[in-house]
Scaffold this motif. Structure first.
Motif, PDB file in Angstrom:
ATOM      1  N   ALA A   1      -5.709   1.069  -0.762  1.00  0.00           N
ATOM      2  CA  ALA A   1      -4.480   1.422  -1.468  1.00  0.00           C
ATOM      3  C   ALA A   1      -4.581   2.838  -2.004  1.00  0.00           C
ATOM      4  N   ALA A   2      -3.428   3.490  -2.112  1.00  0.00           N
ATOM      5  CA  ALA A   2      -3.367   4.859  -2.626  1.00  0.00           C
ATOM      6  C   ALA A   2      -1.968   5.107  -3.158  1.00  0.00           C
ATOM      7  N   THR A   3      -1.753   6.281  -3.693  1.00  0.00           N
ATOM      8  CA  THR A   3      -0.400   6.690  -4.054  1.00  0.00           C
ATOM      9  C   THR A   3       0.378   6.975  -2.777  1.00  0.00           C
ATOM     10  N   PRO A   4       1.727   7.007  -2.829  1.00  0.00           N
ATOM     11  CA  PRO A   4       2.494   7.363  -1.631  1.00  0.00           C
ATOM     12  C   PRO A   4       2.088   8.718  -1.047  1.00  0.00           C
ATOM     13  N   GLU A   5       1.813   9.702  -1.910  1.00  0.00           N
ATOM     14  CA  GLU A   5       1.413  11.024  -1.416  1.00  0.00           C
ATOM     15  C   GLU A   5       0.104  10.948  -0.630  1.00  0.00           C
ATOM     16  N   LYS A   6      -0.856  10.209  -1.173  1.00  0.00           N
ATOM     17  CA  LYS A   6      -2.156  10.109  -0.503  1.00  0.00           C
ATOM     18  C   LYS A   6      -2.078   9.236   0.742  1.00  0.00           C
ATOM     19  N   ALA A   7      -1.252   8.194   0.716  1.00  0.00           N
ATOM     20  CA  ALA A   7      -1.073   7.371   1.914  1.00  0.00           C
ATOM     21  C   ALA A   7      -0.428   8.195   3.027  1.00  0.00           C
ATOM     22  N   ALA A   8       0.557   9.010   2.664  1.00  0.00           N
ATOM     23  CA  ALA A   8       1.219   9.865   3.650  1.00  0.00           C
ATOM     24  C   ALA A   8       0.243  10.877   4.236  1.00  0.00           C
ATOM     25  N   ALA A   9      -0.598  11.439   3.389  1.00  0.00           N
ATOM     26  CA  ALA A   9      -1.558  12.443   3.850  1.00  0.00           C
ATOM     27  C   ALA A   9      -2.642  11.819   4.723  1.00  0.00           C
ATOM     28  N   ALA A  10      -3.045  10.584   4.408  1.00  0.00           N
ATOM     29  CA  ALA A  10      -4.142   9.939   5.133  1.00  0.00           C
ATOM     30  C   ALA A  10      -3.737   9.460   6.517  1.00  0.00           C
ATOM     31  N   GLY A  11      -2.457   9.156   6.690  1.00  0.00           N
ATOM     32  CA  GLY A  11      -2.018   8.565   7.940  1.00  0.00           C
ATOM     33  C   GLY A  11      -1.890   9.566   9.073  1.00  0.00           C
ATOM     34  N   ASP A  12      -2.344   9.157  10.263  1.00  0.00           N
ATOM     35  CA  ASP A  12      -2.048   9.944  11.464  1.00  0.00           C
ATOM     36  C   ASP A  12      -0.555   9.854  11.769  1.00  0.00           C
ATOM     37  N   PHE A  13       0.031   8.725  11.417  1.00  0.00           N
ATOM     38  CA  PHE A  13       1.479   8.579  11.357  1.00  0.00           C
ATOM     39  C   PHE A  13       1.783   7.617  10.224  1.00  0.00           C
ATOM     40  N   ALA A  14       3.054   7.423   9.921  1.00  0.00           N
ATOM     41  CA  ALA A  14       3.412   6.677   8.721  1.00  0.00           C
ATOM     42  C   ALA A  14       4.512   5.670   9.009  1.00  0.00           C
ATOM     43  N   ILE A  15       4.572   4.668   8.152  1.00  0.00           N
ATOM     44  CA  ILE A  15       5.662   3.692   8.154  1.00  0.00           C
ATOM     45  C   ILE A  15       6.322   3.750   6.785  1.00  0.00           C
ATOM     46  N   VAL A  16       7.640   3.906   6.773  1.00  0.00           N
ATOM     47  CA  VAL A  16       8.404   3.892   5.523  1.00  0.00           C
ATOM     48  C   VAL A  16       9.193   2.592   5.499  1.00  0.00           C
ATOM     49  N   ALA A  17       8.842   1.716   4.561  1.00  0.00           N
ATOM     50  CA  ALA A  17       9.434   0.380   4.465  1.00  0.00           C
ATOM     51  C   ALA A  17       9.930   0.171   3.037  1.00  0.00           C
ATOM     52  N   ILE A  18      10.977   0.901   2.689  1.00  0.00           N
ATOM     53  CA  ILE A  18      11.527   0.877   1.334  1.00  0.00           C
ATOM     54  C   ILE A  18      13.046   0.766   1.417  1.00  0.00           C
ATOM     55  N   PRO A  19      13.713   0.430   0.326  1.00  0.00           N
ATOM     56  CA  PRO A  19      15.179   0.422   0.350  1.00  0.00           C
ATOM     57  C   PRO A  19      15.747   1.822   0.602  1.00  0.00           C
ATOM     58  N   ILE A  20      16.887   1.866   1.236  1.00  0.00           N
ATOM     59  CA  ILE A  20      17.509   3.146   1.550  1.00  0.00           C
ATOM     60  C   ILE A  20      17.836   3.953   0.296  1.00  0.00           C
ATOM     61  N   THR A  21      18.026   3.269  -0.823  1.00  0.00           N
ATOM     62  CA  THR A  21      18.365   3.953  -2.076  1.00  0.00           C
ATOM     63  C   THR A  21      17.185   4.679  -2.691  1.00  0.00           C
ATOM     64  N   THR A  22      15.959   4.471  -2.169  1.00  0.00           N
ATOM     65  CA  THR A  22      14.782   5.136  -2.733  1.00  0.00           C
ATOM     66  C   THR A  22      14.151   6.142  -1.773  1.00  0.00           C
ATOM     67  N   VAL A  23      14.890   6.534  -0.751  1.00  0.00           N
ATOM     68  CA  VAL A  23      14.367   7.474   0.237  1.00  0.00           C
ATOM     69  C   VAL A  23      13.918   8.782  -0.408  1.00  0.00           C
TER      70      VAL A  23
END
Length: 212
Positions: A51-73
């Motif tokens: 687990a990490a913060t969103p910033e660190k998860a985004a940085a760690a990934g070779d690619f990413a999955i965004v699975a959040i409500p559209i209102t929090t984009v």
């Protein structure tokens, strides 16, 4: 080993994390509550998850999955995702999210909202038309009569091809819709949305889609 950064660890993010780990990926999960809130989930998923913060998860990934409500984009980190493939599982439910005029009027799409927020990323809509549990529990090998098909859409051809390979690894056939402006064809309410369908059936349902 490829690492996937996952932003949003609800039912969808968790199910995709399970599928990814099953197929040999490492995952870095994040949510809006902080890494400590994911301790039990990470323990359940095992050593290929952290687990990490969103910033660190985004940085760690070779690619990413965004699975959040559209209102929090607007909470999705921008800089760490620059140049990366970003899978958008986002759907638009006006009765739940409130109305977004640009989508209602056909000027953009749900994943188009994320692409506008991430101008340097390669957004691909995928896994948006299937129940969360089925993402990790209903994949089947090629040739199996139970094998389902899922659609994807994105403006970058190489990014779409990368996500199509992921579909295949997870046990699904692919219908490539083309650019994000065609992604409405698998929106909630369309014939292809949350329907068990094989490749030919999905192609037929996509063709039957009507906007507005």
């Amino acid at each position: 080993m490829t690492t996937i950064g996952i932003i949003g660890s609800g039912h969808v993010g968790t199910s995709l994390a399970r599928a990814a780990i099953t197929h040999g990926y490492d995952v870095v999960l994040s949510n809006s509550q902080g890494p400590d809130s994911l301790a039990d989930l990470v323990a359940e998923l095992g050593p290929k998850a952290r687990a990490a913060t969103p910033e660190k998860a985004a940085a760690a990934g070779d690619f990413a999955i965004v699975a959040i409500p559209i209102t929090t984009v607007d909470q999705v980190p921008v800089e760490p995702l620059a140049g990366k493939v970003v899978i958008a599982t986002i759907n638009y439910f006006p009765q739940r999210n409130g109305h977004i005029a640009a989508i209602d009027h056909g000027a953009t799409t749900a994943p188009g909202i994320l692409q506008a927020h991430l101008p340097a990323s390669k957004v691909v809509r995928a896994f948006s038309m299937v129940e969360a549990a089925d993402m990790s529990g209903d994949g089947h090998p090629k040739g199996d009569p139970k094998r389902r098909a899922l659609a994807l859409a994105g403006d970058d051809t190489a990014a779409r091809e990368r996500v199509a390979r992921l579909y295949d690894e997870f046990g699904f056939d692919t219908v490539d819709l083309g650019g994000l402006d065609e992604s409405w064809r698998v929106d909630p309410g369309q014939p292809a949305f949350v329907t068990r369908q094989n490749l030919a059936e999905l192609q037929a349902n996509v063709a039957k889609a009507k906007r507005g």
